[in-house]
Design a protein around this motif. Sequence first.
Motif, mmCIF file in Angstrom:
data_model
loop_
_atom_site.group_PDB
_atom_site.id
_atom_site.type_symbol
_atom_site.label_atom_id
_atom_site.label_comp_id
_atom_site.label_asym_id
_atom_site.label_seq_id
_atom_site.Cartn_x
_atom_site.Cartn_y
_atom_site.Cartn_z
ATOM 1 N N ASP A 30 0.874 -1.171 0.000
ATOM 2 C CA ASP A 30 0.000 0.000 0.000
ATOM 3 C C ASP A 30 0.908 1.216 0.000
ATOM 4 O OD1 ASP A 30 -1.929 1.913 0.236
ATOM 5 O OD2 ASP A 30 -2.834 1.125 2.066
ATOM 6 N N PHE A 31 1.178 1.769 -1.196
ATOM 7 C CA PHE A 31 2.220 2.787 -1.313
ATOM 8 C C PHE A 31 1.896 3.756 -2.444
ATOM 9 C CE2 PHE A 31 6.307 4.372 -2.929
ATOM 10 C CZ PHE A 31 6.839 4.900 -1.768
ATOM 11 N N ASP A 32 1.816 5.044 -2.118
ATOM 12 C CA ASP A 32 1.632 6.109 -3.104
ATOM 13 C C ASP A 32 0.484 5.831 -4.077
ATOM 14 O OD1 ASP A 32 3.611 7.647 -2.023
ATOM 15 O OD2 ASP A 32 4.953 7.582 -3.754
ATOM 16 N N GLY A 33 -0.617 5.299 -3.578
ATOM 17 C CA GLY A 33 -1.770 5.042 -4.436
ATOM 18 C C GLY A 33 -1.813 3.657 -5.033
ATOM 19 N N LEU A 34 -0.763 2.871 -4.855
ATOM 20 C CA LEU A 34 -0.716 1.497 -5.366
ATOM 21 C C LEU A 34 -1.065 0.524 -4.250
ATOM 22 C CD1 LEU A 34 0.146 -0.742 -7.427
ATOM 23 C CD2 LEU A 34 2.456 -0.523 -6.454
ATOM 24 N N ARG A 35 -2.033 -0.361 -4.514
ATOM 25 C CA ARG A 35 -2.324 -1.478 -3.616
ATOM 26 C C ARG A 35 -2.177 -2.762 -4.407
ATOM 27 N NH1 ARG A 35 -7.973 -0.828 -0.946
ATOM 28 N NH2 ARG A 35 -7.275 -2.803 -0.026
ATOM 29 N N GLY A 41 -1.977 -18.562 -6.167
ATOM 30 C CA GLY A 41 -1.650 -19.085 -7.489
ATOM 31 C C GLY A 41 -0.689 -18.215 -8.263
ATOM 32 N N GLY A 42 0.106 -17.436 -7.555
ATOM 33 C CA GLY A 42 1.073 -16.566 -8.239
ATOM 34 C C GLY A 42 0.444 -15.345 -8.867
ATOM 35 N N GLU A 43 -0.810 -15.045 -8.522
ATOM 36 C CA GLU A 43 -1.490 -13.882 -9.085
ATOM 37 C C GLU A 43 -1.715 -12.828 -7.999
ATOM 38 O OE1 GLU A 43 -3.995 -15.803 -12.773
ATOM 39 O OE2 GLU A 43 -4.944 -15.796 -10.783
ATOM 40 N N TYR A 44 -2.110 -11.632 -8.464
ATOM 41 C CA TYR A 44 -2.197 -10.498 -7.563
ATOM 42 C C TYR A 44 -3.451 -9.681 -7.849
ATOM 43 C CZ TYR A 44 2.707 -11.649 -6.895
ATOM 44 O OH TYR A 44 3.870 -12.314 -6.624
ATOM 45 N N ASP A 45 -3.988 -9.083 -6.780
ATOM 46 C CA ASP A 45 -5.044 -8.087 -6.929
ATOM 47 C C ASP A 45 -4.389 -6.715 -6.950
ATOM 48 O OD1 ASP A 45 -7.003 -10.025 -6.897
ATOM 49 O OD2 ASP A 45 -7.378 -9.839 -4.738
ATOM 50 N N LEU A 46 -4.750 -5.934 -7.955
ATOM 51 C CA LEU A 46 -4.121 -4.634 -8.178
ATOM 52 C C LEU A 46 -5.180 -3.539 -8.094
ATOM 53 C CD1 LEU A 46 -1.730 -2.811 -9.324
ATOM 54 C CD2 LEU A 46 -2.736 -3.260 -11.564
ATOM 55 N N VAL A 47 -4.875 -2.503 -7.304
ATOM 56 C CA VAL A 47 -5.766 -1.345 -7.202
ATOM 57 C C VAL A 47 -4.920 -0.079 -7.285
ATOM 58 C CG1 VAL A 47 -7.455 -0.103 -5.792
ATOM 59 C CG2 VAL A 47 -7.397 -2.604 -5.745
ATOM 60 N N THR A 48 -5.311 0.839 -8.165
ATOM 61 C CA THR A 48 -4.745 2.187 -8.214
ATOM 62 C C THR A 48 -5.931 3.148 -8.270
ATOM 63 O OG1 THR A 48 -4.665 2.466 -10.626
ATOM 64 C CG2 THR A 48 -2.817 1.285 -9.589
ATOM 65 N N PRO A 49 -5.706 4.441 -8.126
ATOM 66 C CA PRO A 49 -6.831 5.379 -8.238
ATOM 67 C C PRO A 49 -7.539 5.304 -9.584
ATOM 68 C CG PRO A 49 -4.968 6.461 -7.187
ATOM 69 C CD PRO A 49 -4.469 5.122 -7.667
ATOM 70 N N ALA A 55 -6.783 -10.860 -9.722
ATOM 71 C CA ALA A 55 -6.111 -12.076 -10.192
ATOM 72 C C ALA A 55 -5.263 -11.804 -11.438
ATOM 73 C CB ALA A 55 -7.127 -13.176 -10.470
ATOM 74 N N VAL A 56 -4.323 -10.876 -11.292
ATOM 75 C CA VAL A 56 -3.451 -10.486 -12.402
ATOM 76 C C VAL A 56 -2.143 -11.250 -12.290
ATOM 77 C CG1 VAL A 56 -2.311 -8.559 -13.559
ATOM 78 C CG2 VAL A 56 -4.486 -8.204 -12.380
ATOM 79 N N SER A 57 -1.682 -11.810 -13.399
ATOM 80 C CA SER A 57 -0.417 -12.531 -13.400
ATOM 81 C C SER A 57 0.747 -11.558 -13.524
ATOM 82 C CB SER A 57 -0.374 -13.506 -14.578
ATOM 83 O OG SER A 57 -0.290 -12.781 -15.800
ATOM 84 N N PRO A 58 1.962 -11.982 -13.129
ATOM 85 C CA PRO A 58 3.127 -11.110 -13.328
ATOM 86 C C PRO A 58 3.298 -10.677 -14.776
ATOM 87 C CG PRO A 58 3.685 -12.886 -11.834
ATOM 88 C CD PRO A 58 2.307 -13.188 -12.364
ATOM 89 N N ALA A 59 3.023 -11.577 -15.722
ATOM 90 C CA ALA A 59 3.152 -11.212 -17.134
ATOM 91 C C ALA A 59 2.180 -10.097 -17.493
ATOM 92 C CB ALA A 59 2.921 -12.431 -18.010
#
Length: 399
Positions: A30-35, A41-49, A55-59
């Motif tokens: 949680d940094f400068d607007g990035l969460r 499963g190697g995936e990520y939840d991404l939130v920006t303003p 469920a986003v993959s690194p690629a």
Amino acid sequence: MTASEPRFEATLDPDALESLLARIDPDGVDFDGLRLEPAGGGEYDLVTPETTRRAVSPADLADAEPPVPAYLTNWRYWQDVGGEGTARRAFLRWCERAPRPEPETETETTPRDDREPLPVPERYAALEDGIDREWGQLRITPRLADDPETASGERVYDLTHRVDAGRDPADLEIQDEPRDARRIATEDGDGRYRPLKTAPTLVSGWAFVGLSGAELVETVDTFYPATIANWHRELRGDLDVDHWRETADRQTGMYADVADLPRETVEWMAEACCVDSQCLKRREWEYAPDDELEVEGGDGPFPCREPCSLVVAAARTWTDLEQEPERTYELELTPSEVRQLEALIDAVAEGRTDEIREADVADGANRYRARYLRAKRFDEDGLDVREVSTAETDGESGE
């Protein structure tokens, strides 16, 4: 182009992104607007303003559309800077108008930023051309140093005197090492030694170009020792202040007598020394913790937490002078000559004598006017003045 339309398109190659993701805390980022949070499963939840993606993959992160890469490279850059909670990191973030933490203990003197913080996309747009900040007489310009092919969000910092803003660097003396600041800061424009590094007499005509963050902090600390640390302490609400009485009482040896300086004289001393025209610091010390001085502390950008060595040395002289008894003197002057003496003292006190031209004979501090007054009122022993005896003054008062 507006600040919301950045030209810079940050990118992260897959290897760099993988290394970056390996640093994620189990609780996420949680940094400068990035969460950014691990989603399994190697995936990520991404939130920006601007966007939310689950469920986003690194690629997918590596190939994400702007401004997502800007948030990621911004996070990576400050991860590499490190030092969370330190004065160094807080100062570098101030330089580029990044958000800063709220002070732990907010007071009336907690410094306020002179400009609103910039969100990441707008900040990257501003960093394209450089963000100018002033620190005393210094102009600090953080900018992006990216190769267009890598665009990794790296910052570099340029440093000049603020009067050289807009000058072509080719017209300035380029400096190579932070330690060169020591030589620059030693003398003023007239070649005189500068005992007070925060005096507004820093010579211009030089430039440090492409400094790293660590080099910038070292250079600024050389120009203005301890100002970053004290600014940060004040920002956090824990600036420790030593007032005049505390400072005077701990003096020893030849300076021990400064503790005898009358309070009224401390007022005069602060008015003489601790003002914006003489020092870029903002005086935070008072006569005592519960006894404020009447004279204002100035508007300098960084705080002065205790009487400096120059003030203490001057206080020793004033302590001796204030022990002399007052006497009454008789001196014949015309009304214009009285006003001329006032103009002379004021011009010397404000350092304006060099600004008064030889042809400005209407100015009381004009050199020829001063020489004329000396020729008229001085004799071989100096000023033609007579000390009035106590008996004479008592007689005039009717006693």
